[in-house]
Design an enzyme around this catalytic site. Structure first.
Site, mmCIF file in Angstrom:
data_model
loop_
_atom_site.group_PDB
_atom_site.id
_atom_site.type_symbol
_atom_site.label_atom_id
_atom_site.label_comp_id
_atom_site.label_asym_id
_atom_site.label_seq_id
_atom_site.Cartn_x
_atom_site.Cartn_y
_atom_site.Cartn_z
ATOM 1 N N HIS A 44 -6.768 40.207 -17.552
ATOM 2 C CA HIS A 44 -7.571 39.049 -17.150
ATOM 3 C C HIS A 44 -6.738 38.066 -16.333
ATOM 4 C CE1 HIS A 44 -11.267 39.780 -19.465
ATOM 5 N NE2 HIS A 44 -10.465 40.601 -20.104
ATOM 6 N N SER A 61 -15.957 37.272 -12.097
ATOM 7 C CA SER A 61 -15.042 36.201 -12.516
ATOM 8 C C SER A 61 -15.219 34.962 -11.663
ATOM 9 C CB SER A 61 -13.583 36.659 -12.445
ATOM 10 O OG SER A 61 -13.304 37.579 -13.460
ATOM 11 N N VAL A 97 -7.513 33.595 -22.460
ATOM 12 C CA VAL A 97 -8.822 34.162 -22.159
ATOM 13 C C VAL A 97 -9.863 33.423 -22.976
ATOM 14 C CG1 VAL A 97 -10.286 36.226 -22.221
ATOM 15 C CG2 VAL A 97 -7.856 36.442 -21.650
ATOM 16 N N ILE A 98 -10.885 32.955 -22.279
ATOM 17 C CA ILE A 98 -12.018 32.297 -22.912
ATOM 18 C C ILE A 98 -13.250 32.685 -22.108
ATOM 19 C CG2 ILE A 98 -11.825 30.156 -21.570
ATOM 20 C CD1 ILE A 98 -12.547 28.632 -24.185
ATOM 21 N N CYS A 99 -14.353 32.817 -22.771
ATOM 22 C CA CYS A 99 -15.593 33.181 -22.084
ATOM 23 C C CYS A 99 -16.070 31.960 -21.293
ATOM 24 C CB CYS A 99 -16.639 33.637 -23.098
ATOM 25 S SG CYS A 99 -18.176 34.173 -22.344
#
Length: 150
Positions: A44, A61, A97-99
């Site tokens: 990511h 993204s 990493v985060i949504c």
């Protein structure tokens, strides 16, 4: 979602719906050793990082980060995120990493500030849960896209 996850479950096709595919991919991720789960996270990009600045993000993204407000950061916000991303990556060896779809820029900055204080195992677990959220949303998008073309 990484090509590795998709490839790992492709031999199990056909899947009886998106939930079964998601479950299979999640099981694959959970069964990976620590270094494999860390590798999933390293796939990511940093949020609002180099890839965003050089327009190298995937379309998904790019859209997710833009909707979260990361495409129009103030200089101060960009500086804070850059600094936190660097600290986070230096501490854990993988990116934060985060949504992004479930968060806006203020929540993302707060999350970075809070999570950089965690231990590595907590962040590995949290990051993987965020990957799974992203994966499920993107799988649903793919299905909606496919159904709209039928």
């Amino acid at each position: 979602m990484t090509p590795l996850c998709a490839a790992s479950v492709s031999s199990m096709r056909p899947f009886d719906g998106i939930d079964k595919l998601y479950f299979a991919m999640s099981e694959f991720i959970d069964a990976l050793p620590t270094c494999g789960r860390e590798g999933i996270l390293r796939c990511h990009p940093d949020l609002a990082g180099r890839h965003a600045k050089t327009n190298e993000l995937t379309a998904e993204s790019k859209q997710e980060q833009a909707k979260a407000g990361l495409g129009n950061l103030t200089e101060q916000e960009a500086s804070i995120i850059d600094s936190l991303n660097q600290s986070y990556r230096a501490k854990f060896g993988f990116p934060f990493v985060i949504c992004a779809r479930e968060n806006k820029k203020d929540a993302i900055i707060s999350g970075l500030k809070r999570r950089v204080e965690n231990d590595k195992e907590t962040e590995l677990r949290t990051g993987i849960q965020e990957v799974k959220k992203i994966m499920l949303l993107r799988l649903k998008d793919l299905m909606e896209d496919r159904e709209s073309k039928l």
